[in-house]
Design a protein around this motif. Structure first.
Motif, PDB file in Angstrom:
ATOM      1  N   ALA A 221      -9.698 -14.458   0.909  1.00 26.43           N
ATOM      2  CA  ALA A 221      -9.323 -14.890  -0.159  1.00 26.43           C
ATOM      3  C   ALA A 221     -11.027 -14.471  -1.146  1.00 26.43           C
ATOM      4  CB  ALA A 221      -9.716 -16.582  -0.360  1.00 26.43           C
ATOM      5  N   GLY A 222     -12.187 -14.111  -0.058  1.00 26.54           N
ATOM      6  CA  GLY A 222     -13.269 -14.041   0.240  1.00 26.54           C
ATOM      7  C   GLY A 222     -13.319 -12.281  -0.702  1.00 26.54           C
ATOM      8  N   PHE A 223     -12.474 -11.857  -0.072  1.00 28.39           N
ATOM      9  CA  PHE A 223     -12.677 -10.358  -0.443  1.00 28.39           C
ATOM     10  C   PHE A 223     -11.531 -10.046  -1.468  1.00 28.39           C
ATOM     11  CE2 PHE A 223     -12.734  -9.225   4.705  1.00 28.39           C
ATOM     12  CZ  PHE A 223     -14.785  -8.891   3.937  1.00 28.39           C
ATOM     13  N   ALA A 224     -11.028 -10.680  -1.567  1.00 26.80           N
ATOM     14  CA  ALA A 224      -9.788 -11.137  -2.787  1.00 26.80           C
ATOM     15  C   ALA A 224     -10.449 -10.929  -4.099  1.00 26.80           C
ATOM     16  CB  ALA A 224      -8.976 -12.032  -2.885  1.00 26.80           C
ATOM     17  N   VAL A 229      -8.355  -9.534  -7.333  1.00 26.28           N
ATOM     18  CA  VAL A 229      -6.167 -10.224  -7.050  1.00 26.28           C
ATOM     19  C   VAL A 229      -6.548 -11.127  -7.466  1.00 26.28           C
ATOM     20  CG1 VAL A 229      -5.382 -10.507  -4.756  1.00 26.28           C
ATOM     21  CG2 VAL A 229      -5.786  -8.092  -5.017  1.00 26.28           C
ATOM     22  N   VAL A 230      -4.745 -11.863  -8.031  1.00 32.77           N
ATOM     23  CA  VAL A 230      -4.926 -12.925  -8.170  1.00 32.77           C
ATOM     24  C   VAL A 230      -4.717 -13.867  -7.299  1.00 32.77           C
ATOM     25  CG1 VAL A 230      -2.844 -14.604  -9.336  1.00 32.77           C
ATOM     26  CG2 VAL A 230      -3.312 -12.178 -10.048  1.00 32.77           C
ATOM     27  N   PRO A 231      -5.713 -14.794  -6.950  1.00 33.47           N
ATOM     28  CA  PRO A 231      -5.970 -15.803  -8.644  1.00 33.47           C
ATOM     29  C   PRO A 231      -7.236 -15.723  -8.595  1.00 33.47           C
ATOM     30  CG  PRO A 231      -5.894 -17.662  -6.208  1.00 33.47           C
ATOM     31  CD  PRO A 231      -6.183 -16.096  -5.571  1.00 33.47           C
ATOM     32  N   LEU A 287       0.756 -12.026  -1.167  1.00 31.80           N
ATOM     33  CA  LEU A 287      -0.535 -12.296  -2.478  1.00 31.80           C
ATOM     34  C   LEU A 287      -0.340 -10.916  -3.208  1.00 31.80           C
ATOM     35  CD1 LEU A 287      -3.201 -13.508  -2.498  1.00 31.80           C
ATOM     36  CD2 LEU A 287      -3.492 -12.417  -1.215  1.00 31.80           C
ATOM     37  N   ALA A 288       0.269 -10.414  -2.944  1.00 30.43           N
ATOM     38  CA  ALA A 288       0.719  -8.520  -3.521  1.00 30.43           C
ATOM     39  C   ALA A 288       1.468  -8.846  -4.694  1.00 30.43           C
ATOM     40  CB  ALA A 288       1.180  -7.588  -2.334  1.00 30.43           C
ATOM     41  N   ALA A 289       2.879  -9.207  -4.024  1.00 33.62           N
ATOM     42  CA  ALA A 289       3.241  -9.817  -5.238  1.00 33.62           C
ATOM     43  C   ALA A 289       3.768 -10.372  -6.132  1.00 33.62           C
ATOM     44  CB  ALA A 289       5.484 -10.353  -4.451  1.00 33.62           C
ATOM     45  N   VAL A 290       2.425 -11.919  -6.033  1.00 30.69           N
ATOM     46  CA  VAL A 290       2.011 -12.146  -7.084  1.00 30.69           C
ATOM     47  C   VAL A 290       1.129 -11.583  -7.866  1.00 30.69           C
ATOM     48  CG1 VAL A 290       0.286 -14.666  -7.725  1.00 30.69           C
ATOM     49  CG2 VAL A 290       1.977 -14.654  -5.606  1.00 30.69           C
ATOM     50  N   THR A 291       0.037 -10.870  -7.030  1.00 28.98           N
ATOM     51  CA  THR A 291      -1.099 -10.121  -8.517  1.00 28.98           C
ATOM     52  C   THR A 291      -0.564  -9.060  -9.100  1.00 28.98           C
ATOM     53  OG1 THR A 291      -2.009 -10.415  -6.112  1.00 28.98           O
ATOM     54  CG2 THR A 291      -2.978  -8.505  -8.078  1.00 28.98           C
ATOM     55  N   MET A 292       0.560  -8.094  -8.636  1.00 31.27           N
ATOM     56  CA  MET A 292       0.552  -7.273  -9.467  1.00 31.27           C
ATOM     57  C   MET A 292       2.120  -7.805 -10.232  1.00 31.27           C
ATOM     58  SD  MET A 292       4.294  -5.395  -7.079  1.00 31.27           S
ATOM     59  CE  MET A 292       3.126  -5.214  -5.624  1.00 31.27           C
ATOM     60  N   GLN A 316      -2.897  -2.505 -10.386  1.00 32.31           N
ATOM     61  CA  GLN A 316      -3.087  -1.823  -9.907  1.00 32.31           C
ATOM     62  C   GLN A 316      -3.398  -2.381  -7.781  1.00 32.31           C
ATOM     63  OE1 GLN A 316      -2.264   1.533 -10.052  1.00 32.31           O
ATOM     64  NE2 GLN A 316      -1.098   1.241 -12.489  1.00 32.31           N
ATOM     65  N   ALA A 317      -3.901  -3.473  -8.128  1.00 29.18           N
ATOM     66  CA  ALA A 317      -4.357  -4.073  -6.961  1.00 29.18           C
ATOM     67  C   ALA A 317      -2.933  -4.269  -5.785  1.00 29.18           C
ATOM     68  CB  ALA A 317      -5.376  -5.119  -7.134  1.00 29.18           C
ATOM     69  N   GLY A 318      -2.534  -4.943  -6.991  1.00 28.11           N
ATOM     70  CA  GLY A 318      -1.634  -5.251  -6.276  1.00 28.11           C
ATOM     71  C   GLY A 318      -0.285  -4.815  -5.504  1.00 28.11           C
ATOM     72  N   TYR A 319      -0.155  -3.749  -6.537  1.00 32.84           N
ATOM     73  CA  TYR A 319       1.270  -2.100  -4.782  1.00 32.84           C
ATOM     74  C   TYR A 319      -0.346  -2.137  -3.300  1.00 32.84           C
ATOM     75  CZ  TYR A 319       2.305  -2.306 -10.657  1.00 32.84           C
ATOM     76  OH  TYR A 319       3.391  -1.897 -12.046  1.00 32.84           O
ATOM     77  N   MET A 320      -1.531  -1.838  -4.719  1.00 26.78           N
ATOM     78  CA  MET A 320      -1.735  -0.954  -3.334  1.00 26.78           C
ATOM     79  C   MET A 320      -1.547  -2.436  -2.351  1.00 26.78           C
ATOM     80  SD  MET A 320      -5.326   0.177  -4.416  1.00 26.78           S
ATOM     81  CE  MET A 320      -5.232   0.858  -6.273  1.00 26.78           C
ATOM     82  N   LEU A 321      -2.215  -3.727  -2.318  1.00 22.50           N
ATOM     83  CA  LEU A 321      -2.001  -5.205  -1.368  1.00 22.50           C
ATOM     84  C   LEU A 321      -0.729  -4.865  -0.997  1.00 22.50           C
ATOM     85  CD1 LEU A 321      -3.123  -8.286  -2.466  1.00 22.50           C
ATOM     86  CD2 LEU A 321      -4.135  -6.566  -0.179  1.00 22.50           C
ATOM     87  N   ALA A 322       0.496  -4.035  -1.446  1.00 23.70           N
ATOM     88  CA  ALA A 322       1.775  -3.892  -0.546  1.00 23.70           C
ATOM     89  C   ALA A 322       1.914  -3.319   0.654  1.00 23.70           C
ATOM     90  CB  ALA A 322       2.867  -3.220  -1.711  1.00 23.70           C
ATOM     91  N   GLY A 323       1.217  -2.223   0.184  1.00 22.04           N
ATOM     92  CA  GLY A 323       0.325  -1.323   1.536  1.00 22.04           C
ATOM     93  C   GLY A 323       0.392  -1.732   2.808  1.00 22.04           C
ATOM     94  N   VAL A 324      -1.057  -2.910   2.369  1.00 19.33           N
ATOM     95  CA  VAL A 324      -1.577  -3.098   3.771  1.00 19.33           C
ATOM     96  C   VAL A 324      -0.791  -4.211   4.275  1.00 19.33           C
ATOM     97  CG1 VAL A 324      -3.354  -5.056   4.279  1.00 19.33           C
ATOM     98  CG2 VAL A 324      -4.065  -3.025   1.757  1.00 19.33           C
ATOM     99  N   ALA A 325       0.477  -4.858   3.481  1.00 13.17           N
ATOM    100  CA  ALA A 325       1.103  -5.716   3.952  1.00 13.17           C
ATOM    101  C   ALA A 325       1.902  -4.969   4.890  1.00 13.17           C
ATOM    102  CB  ALA A 325       1.739  -6.581   2.975  1.00 13.17           C
TER     103      ALA A 325
END
Lengths: 495, 221
Positions: A221-224, A229-231, A287-292, A316-325
């Motif tokens: 959450a802190g790095f988000a 990233v949403v929220p 998180l990725a799904a919600v963010t994008m 775009q951050a949401g798409y990148m998070l998909a890669g992290v996941a």
């Protein structure tokens, strides 16, 4: 400190030293116009020291870890050093005209930006939670001052919003770190990994223990906040709109890259053992799904170009998070690094893409003073070169082949599919289709709408060079992604 | 743990327990008053009181250095700063504006507290006695420990400051540990990097603050 320690922290030291030097140069020099050039030339020093660590020209650089394991100059860190230095140089180069028009304190503007950059460089190199937290503060505090730099009402609001929200995010991050420290007794990422393997885990609790669960959730959450990233997306459009545009460009690329670097490092280095990876993978995927989705939906109705780009960076951050996941179940296999490799490639490509977009927008709005999308009407005729560069960037953001944006999305989504997150890839593709509406709206305004005046807009040559380089990168690395992929793969040998 | 050395401390620990609950109540009560009281200046005073109670808890935890810093920095500097700001800016008798979204904020705070409390009670905080790794024990009790055989600094520093087994013994017997000295050592060794970064952070904050004060006001376009 040994000589070895000095070599390892030399890039960060050089960056911070350059920032201090610019404040002094601002005092000493009568011709303040050359400050920006001085900053760009000065960036060669951190770049040289980073290259030295990569190739091992001088000094004892075989062991990348220094200062009791608090910092490391491994390839992963160096990869992001190159990215951060490149982005900073491009942003400063493109905003020389902007800086010249600024009534005062140009040296401080550049110095604060470089202080923030040195903080980011430490952030991507730090291997220890306290160092990570302190570097995060070093990246954020100068940005808050820069956002409020013009002291107008919107500018102050942007600065204050950034400061308060970043303080809340820091508090969450610290809470998470405290839980992890309390549970494992160490702040060093490698030792945390080792301890988590030793300490018996509770099979009925997620992450092996509620303490680790809450720790990881709060750290993410802190790095988000930094990743936008949403929220935590609410600061993005306001800060982008209110702060100086060069800062928005810097924030949207450099700050985001550093945050992704540190979250990948923390998750893989401290929580990268087998059952844990599957636990946080689910968390990040959600998180990725919600963010994008949220980023895209909010972008649809924007009229101000900077706000629109703000929401675009959220998605775009949401798409990148998909890669992290996308962490595959069997570590050590060839596919294990596919997700992070995709993210690193995405971040590099995104740096080129978003710089092309932001720098073109700076070049145009700086002249017209109109930040609405309708202000771009007819730019295809009034400023054909900039309009073309902007179009290239927008197509890459959308993910049209053969741009780098298409390749990044392809890598990240395929990594998600391979690690069993098919639903996430589907959501990503649907979102890409939705985003076409607002990206292409800008293109339509530039080429198919009547301009308000026929007066041509000439861009500054240095700005054109920076923007052109970024746009060229979009095309070159989209058609031939191998170099960047190889670079990303080599950088991930630490995992 | 259950070592004989601890049983002697039993009488003391009941007093410590009572003191802990007293100061915890004071800290939380003060914090609640800060957010509910209308007068900003009174809120600042309650904040200072809450900080003081926290400092007392640090002393109870044998972290005397942190306790002193808490008083010096938070009670001494931060609270005074807030009081000054209130004097200069706010219309003190009129009170602060009623905050919007009070219920939402209270709900969020309650949820956060519930999550933290649930986690703290349901986590099996690893008992020092269960860990055999001596590094881990030294880390858990926060006492400086260095293995000279692997450290690149061994030659320069000339030997261990505290041997691992000694640390372990101290920790198991519940002996008082010199936390101030340990913090000092840690700050110039393991945590020298964060310590130096803080210097940069302060420099950046100073430059940023001056720039905001001196910069001419312009509306960015």
């Amino acid at each position: 400190m040994t000589a070895h320690d000095w070599w390892i922290i030399a890039p960060e030291l050089a960056a911070a030293g350059l920032a201090a030097l610019l404040v002094i140069a601002d005092l000493a020099l009568r011709n303040k116009r050359i400050l920006a050039e001085l900053a760009v030339i000065g960036l060669a020093a951190p770049l040289f020291f980073s290259l030295n660590l990569w190739f091992g020209w001088y000094g004892d650089t075989t062991d990348p870890s220094a200062l009791f394991g608090a910092i490391t100059a491994d390839r992963f860190a160096l990869f992001f050093h190159f990215l951060l230095i490149g982005v900073s140089a491009a942003v400063i180069l493109a905003s020389t005209k902007y800086l010249e028009r600024m009534p005062g304190l140009r040296g401080e503007f550049l110095a604060l930006m470089l202080f923030s950059m040195s903080g980011m460089m430490m952030l991507v190199s730090a291997k220890e939670l306290v160092a990570i937290y302190v570097s995060l503060e070093l990246t954020a505090l100068p940005v808050a001052a820069l956002a409020a730099f013009h002291r107008g009402a919107r500018s102050v609001e942007a600065g204050l919003k950034f400061l308060v929200l970043s303080a809340i995010a820091s508090a969450l991050l610290l809470y998470g770190m405290v839980y992890i420290y309390g549970f494992t007794g160490s702040t060093n990422l490698e030792i945390i990994l080792q301890r988590l393997n030793e300490i018996p885990s509770q099979p009925d609790q997620p992450f092996g223990s509620y303490g680790v669960l809450l720790g990881v959730v709060l750290i993410v959450a802190g790095f988000a906040f930094k990743m936008a990233v949403v929220p935590w997306q609410m600061w993005v459009p306001d800060v982008y709109e209110g702060s100086p545009t060069p800062l928005a460009a810097f924030l949207s690329v450099a700050s985001k890259a550093a945050a992704f670097a540190v979250i990948i490092r923390v998750l893989y280095a401290a929580f990268g053992s087998e059952p844990l990876t599957q636990d946080w993978s689910g968390l990040i995927a959600a998180l990725a799904a919600v963010t994008m989705t949220v980023g895209n939906l909010l972008a649809l109705s924007q009229k101000n170009i900077k706000r629109l780009l703000g929401y675009s960076t959220v998605s775009q951050a949401g798409y990148m998070l998909a890669g992290v996941a996308a962490v595959s179940a069997n570590s050590g296999s060839a596919g294990f690094i596919a997700g992070p490799q995709g993210v690193l490639y995405y971040l590099m490509g995104y740096a080129f893409t978003n710089l092309a977009v932001f720098l073109s927008v700076i070049a145009i709005t700086h002249r017209t003073g109109n930040e609405l999308i309708s202000g771009l009407n007819g730019m295809g005729r009034r400023s054909p070169v900039v309009a073309m560069l902007l179009t290239v960037g927008l197509l890459s953001l959308l993910g049209v082949p053969p741009t780098v944006g298409f390749m990044s999305k392809a890598f990240v989504f395929s990594a998600a599919v391979n690690s069993g997150l098919i639903w996430l890839a589907v959501i990503g593709v649907v979102n890409t289709a939705v985003s076409a509406y607002y990206y292409l709206r800008i293109v339509r305004a530039m080429y198919f709408e009547e301009p308000s005046s026929d007066e041509p807009i000439r861009a500054d040559l240095r700005a054109l060079a920076a923007t052109g380089t970024a746009a060229a990168g979009v095309a070159v690395f989209g058609i031939g992604p191998w170099f960047l992929l190889k670079l990303a793969e080599e950088s991930l040998t630490i995992l | 743990m259950g070592e004989p050395a601890l049983s002697g401390l039993y009488e003391v620990s009941r007093v410590v327990d009572a003191a802990f609950w007293l100061f915890a109540a004071l800290a939380i009560g003060g914090a609640v008053m800060v957010v509910t009281v209308k007068d900003v200046f009174k809120a600042a005073v309650f904040l200072a009181g809450s900080f003081l109670a926290l400092a007392a808890i640090y002393f109870l935890l044998q972290a005397e250095f942190i306790g002193v810093v808490q008083i010096l920095v938070y009670v001494g500097a931060v609270s005074i700063l807030i009081a000054f700001a209130v004097m200069i800016i706010a219309d003190v008798p009129g009170g602060s504006r009623p905050a919007r979204g009070r219920i939402a904020a209270a709900t969020a705070a309650a949820l956060m507290m519930a999550a933290l409390a649930f986690t703290t009670y349901n986590t099996n905080w690893t008992d020092i006695g269960q860990i055999t790794d001596e590094d881990a024990i030294a880390g858990l009790v926060g006492v400086y420990y260095e293995d000279t055989s692997t450290s690149p600094y061994a030659d320069a520093q000339g030997g261990t400051i505290r041997a691992a087994d000694e640390t372990t013994k101290d920790a198991r017997s519940g002996a008082l540990i010199d936390s101030t000295g340990a913090i000092g050592t840690l700050l110039i060794r393991e945590f020298v990097l964060p310590f130096e970064i803080l210097g940069l952070l302060l420099a950046a904050a100073l430059i940023g603050g001056l720039a905001l004060m001196l910069n001419p006001r312009t509306e960015d376009k």
